[in-house]
Design a protein around this motif. Sequence first.
Motif, PDB file in Angstrom:
ATOM      1  N   GLN A 125       0.823  -1.200   0.000  1.00  0.00           N
ATOM      2  CA  GLN A 125       0.000   0.000   0.000  1.00  0.00           C
ATOM      3  C   GLN A 125       0.860   1.254   0.000  1.00  0.00           C
ATOM      4  N   ARG A 128       2.005   1.769  -3.469  1.00  0.00           N
ATOM      5  CA  ARG A 128       0.876   2.220  -4.296  1.00  0.00           C
ATOM      6  C   ARG A 128       0.592   3.700  -4.055  1.00  0.00           C
ATOM      7  N   ALA A 133      -0.465   3.033  -8.830  1.00  0.00           N
ATOM      8  CA  ALA A 133      -0.791   1.624  -9.073  1.00  0.00           C
ATOM      9  C   ALA A 133      -0.221   1.102 -10.384  1.00  0.00           C
ATOM     10  N   PRO A 234       3.409  -2.265  -7.514  1.00  0.00           N
ATOM     11  CA  PRO A 234       3.353  -2.440  -6.055  1.00  0.00           C
ATOM     12  C   PRO A 234       3.242  -3.885  -5.607  1.00  0.00           C
TER      13      PRO A 234
END
Length: 308
Positions: A125, A128, A133, A234
């Motif tokens: 995360q 990201r 993304a 990611p």
Amino acid sequence: MFDGYTTSELMSIFAMQGFAGLSLFSVFVLMALGLAIIFGQMGVINMAHGEFMILGAYTTYLTSNLFQTYLPSLFGGYFFVAMILAFVFCAALGAFVEWAMVRHLYRRPLDTLLATWGLSLILQQAYRSIFGAREVGVDLPEWMMGAFQVTDLVELPINGLFVMIIALSIALAVYLLMFRSGWGRKVRAVVQNRPMAEAVGINSAAVDRATFALGCGIAGIAGSAFTMIGSTGPSSGQAYIVDTFLVVVFGGAQSLIGTIVSAFSISQAQSTMEFFLSGSMAKVLTLLVVVGILMLRPEGLMALKVRR
């Protein structure tokens, strides 16, 4: 599966896929070396190992952009700088993770697995949020472009050959560090008998932290190598973590030579079968063969012999 191919065509296909599998072999070796050090020497199941690889890949991506923008005349050598930075950043993060989390979970394998799996989700995360993304890629220096013409049908990519040389060099360096240095003797002493090692003055906590950091740093170098053969996202590390565990277990958790042999066997098998079958079917067949062999030899291909 081989219907419609002549013998000469099959030989060319096997040679072509074998050369193509060398790049995958290089990533497997670097990933598995780091994991073998952490899992084989410390007994820690690091489910975030793939995310350390991706941190190295993103470090390489940022270094590439910085050289292109501010040092274009030195762009041809950016990869060496990126590889060093990837190792340093990943090793530093690994040392922090060991101090903050892993050291509290030794001898609790299930808790370690769950904690590092949670860490992998946090890192994914974070990547990201920072990088977005979408997958990103690096530009290769001009000297890495092109290929050596082996035969009329088979070419050996220069970047793949370069990555393989790096992987084998790192493997040799790890061997010398673990088996030909004073620090390596301390690591093996702690693994074999921790109370006795502490009794003779070895700081086992410092050895654990340095070992975990080294394994994560090697994963960062694997991330640099990964940028040479694919794009980075990611969650890209999750595609390699299962194969990496498979390589370590199949080769023998504490055997560096077994790790290299296992990485070569699995990468070549997957690369060749992917030409004739789908990628998922190639992974399934490889897994079935490995599981079958492990049922006959559960200690792995080249497990260390110990006195009992």
